[in-house]
Design a protein around this motif. Sequence first.
Motif, PDB file in Angstrom:
ATOM      1  N   VAL A 153       0.543  -1.057   0.009  1.00 20.17           N
ATOM      2  CA  VAL A 153       0.107   0.358   0.304  1.00 20.17           C
ATOM      3  C   VAL A 153       1.081   1.535   0.180  1.00 20.17           C
ATOM      4  O   VAL A 153       0.080   2.382  -0.449  1.00 20.17           O
ATOM      5  N   GLY A 154       1.682   1.329   0.634  1.00 21.10           N
ATOM      6  CA  GLY A 154       2.925   2.852   0.909  1.00 21.10           C
ATOM      7  C   GLY A 154       3.091   2.957  -0.312  1.00 21.10           C
ATOM      8  O   GLY A 154       3.526   3.695  -0.590  1.00 21.10           O
ATOM      9  N   LEU A 155       4.103   1.567  -0.506  1.00 23.67           N
ATOM     10  CA  LEU A 155       5.001   1.806  -2.152  1.00 23.67           C
ATOM     11  C   LEU A 155       3.841   2.506  -3.153  1.00 23.67           C
ATOM     12  O   LEU A 155       4.414   2.970  -4.053  1.00 23.67           O
ATOM     13  N   SER A 156       2.739   1.237  -3.915  1.00 19.83           N
ATOM     14  CA  SER A 156       1.457   2.094  -4.266  1.00 19.83           C
ATOM     15  C   SER A 156       0.902   3.879  -4.305  1.00 19.83           C
ATOM     16  O   SER A 156       1.112   4.371  -4.749  1.00 19.83           O
ATOM     17  N   PHE A 157       0.576   4.289  -3.096  1.00 17.55           N
ATOM     18  CA  PHE A 157       0.305   5.438  -2.701  1.00 17.55           C
ATOM     19  C   PHE A 157       1.195   6.506  -3.308  1.00 17.55           C
ATOM     20  O   PHE A 157       0.931   7.341  -3.730  1.00 17.55           O
ATOM     21  N   PHE A 158       2.793   6.351  -3.190  1.00 19.17           N
ATOM     22  CA  PHE A 158       4.076   7.306  -3.316  1.00 19.17           C
ATOM     23  C   PHE A 158       3.801   7.161  -5.060  1.00 19.17           C
ATOM     24  O   PHE A 158       4.386   8.432  -5.876  1.00 19.17           O
ATOM     25  N   ASP A 159       3.287   5.894  -5.424  1.00 23.21           N
ATOM     26  CA  ASP A 159       3.983   5.963  -7.267  1.00 23.21           C
ATOM     27  C   ASP A 159       2.139   6.262  -7.278  1.00 23.21           C
ATOM     28  O   ASP A 159       2.877   7.248  -8.544  1.00 23.21           O
ATOM     29  N   GLY A 160       1.848   6.408  -6.782  1.00 24.05           N
ATOM     30  CA  GLY A 160       0.058   6.870  -7.465  1.00 24.05           C
ATOM     31  C   GLY A 160       0.900   8.593  -7.534  1.00 24.05           C
ATOM     32  O   GLY A 160       0.552   8.888  -7.619  1.00 24.05           O
ATOM     33  N   ILE A 161       1.784   8.700  -6.276  1.00 25.62           N
ATOM     34  CA  ILE A 161       1.460  10.441  -6.125  1.00 25.62           C
ATOM     35  C   ILE A 161       3.090  10.723  -7.264  1.00 25.62           C
ATOM     36  O   ILE A 161       2.743  11.810  -8.016  1.00 25.62           O
ATOM     37  N   GLY A 162       3.923  10.311  -7.564  1.00 24.02           N
ATOM     38  CA  GLY A 162       5.029  10.138  -8.785  1.00 24.02           C
ATOM     39  C   GLY A 162       4.139  10.628 -10.152  1.00 24.02           C
ATOM     40  O   GLY A 162       4.673  11.296 -10.668  1.00 24.02           O
ATOM     41  N   MET A 163       3.674   9.358 -10.589  1.00 23.55           N
ATOM     42  CA  MET A 163       3.013   9.552 -11.720  1.00 23.55           C
ATOM     43  C   MET A 163       2.570  10.276 -12.212  1.00 23.55           C
ATOM     44  O   MET A 163       2.232  11.246 -13.072  1.00 23.55           O
ATOM     45  N   GLY A 164       1.326  10.361 -10.784  1.00 30.06           N
ATOM     46  CA  GLY A 164       0.111  11.765 -10.929  1.00 30.06           C
ATOM     47  C   GLY A 164       0.761  13.375 -10.853  1.00 30.06           C
ATOM     48  O   GLY A 164       0.296  13.888 -11.768  1.00 30.06           O
ATOM     49  N   LEU A 165       1.585  13.511 -10.084  1.00 24.86           N
ATOM     50  CA  LEU A 165       2.460  14.898  -9.976  1.00 24.86           C
ATOM     51  C   LEU A 165       3.228  15.188 -11.215  1.00 24.86           C
ATOM     52  O   LEU A 165       3.166  16.511 -12.022  1.00 24.86           O
ATOM     53  N   GLY A 166       3.659  13.529 -11.946  1.00 24.06           N
ATOM     54  CA  GLY A 166       4.016  14.136 -13.291  1.00 24.06           C
ATOM     55  C   GLY A 166       3.723  14.239 -14.206  1.00 24.06           C
ATOM     56  O   GLY A 166       3.981  14.937 -15.560  1.00 24.06           O
TER      57      GLY A 166
END
Lengths: 250, 196
Positions: free
Chosen positions: A135-148
């Motif tokens: 869950v934690g990694l997916s959360f940051f993946d979402g933030i990174g991809m979304g902000l990118g």
Amino acid sequence: MNKLKPTNKLFKNRFFERISNGFFKENPIFVLMLGMCPTLAVTTSATNAIGMGLSTTAVLVLSNVIIAALRTFIPDKVRMPYYIVVVASMVTIVELILKAYLPSVNESLGIYIPLIVVNCIIFGRVEAYAAKNSVGLSFFDGIGMGLGFTLALFLIGSFREVLGAGTILGFQVMPKNYEPVSIFVQAPGAFLVVAMLTALQNKLRLPSATNGTGKKSALACGGDCANCSDETYATYHEVETSKQAKGKED
Amino acid sequence: MSSGYFVNLLVIAISAAFINNVVLSQFLGICSFLGISNKIKTSTGMGFAVIFVITLASIICSLIYDFILFPLNLAYLNTIVFIVVIAALVQFVEMIIKKYSPSLYDALGVYLPLITTNCAVLGVALINVDNNFDIVESIVNGFATAVGYTIAIVILAGIRERMEHNDITISFRGFPITLITATLMAMAFYGFAGLI
């Protein structure tokens, strides 16, 4: 970039790595060429681009977290309907929040907000990352991809707005006697700007899905919409149908 | 049913097919528009598959909205319901065609799964609801939108077939030149804006 040497502790951090991955290594627009529809449609102004980018980020983070949390309970065979329902519910939540608190953003983005459901970036990340990671990694993946995604939309949006209206985020930046080239904020301008962008990437040999040097996404169909041809799709389709036929025989 | 109603339907059809062309001015279904447009034959196949699915989806989504969602005050759930219905519909159509018409399946089957994630299908269903179209208007709008998609993709495929042996600058080969072609087509379609 000098600050981000591989020896840096921060850079080694897996969570931070996810965010920088979304911004640079696997930027959904500049590198993976995913989600072309919103890229072309809502970059008429920097404001619209930010609104769309942040809405997509919210949907991506929420769906990534939910799918990652449920990943052990979802049977593999019916995972797509699960994903569709989860993503569509998150989009509806974001849409209702926008309608209630930011009606002007909702008005100017219109139909493109509910259409986040069919954005390849969401399904691509959910299927390729959140279904396999914590869950934690997916959360940051979402933030990174979304902000990118937001950053890329903002850059394209400001470029079109400066040339087409002489403003950024509504503030006049070009000299007063500048005659706006209004084609840039209209439909043909969207195609033209992205065409020039990809040509520039080819010229400078920057990684991008359009010249075959970018990272392949892990979507079911291969993801590479730009180079999708009937042959590649047909082969994929044959493989899938023969797999299904085999499954029935067993 | 006065003549005004039919004039209204004609206006909806022309507007959906040409003026607000689904790919060239609304940017829906861009992936397949750029991806499957290298040969006229395959793009025609894709075009007909899209016409079939979008018309069917407009009918079903419009019926569901008018008779289930709206009377029960569940209109805010339309995104979830429509995407699930469209995904199920495409699967169902694929199964039926495979069983009863293998020749049609050979022609359209390959494209059907691609259409599930084609944003044009969901887009048309949502546009129908946004404009308060009744069922006949929804069908006309869906069909005309899909015809507009087919016109655009077949024209692009024709131009790309002609360009295949042209000497294009290396940086522009492939994706960029296709987008430049789309730019010029979008400019041409912009001319339809004064039609109504």
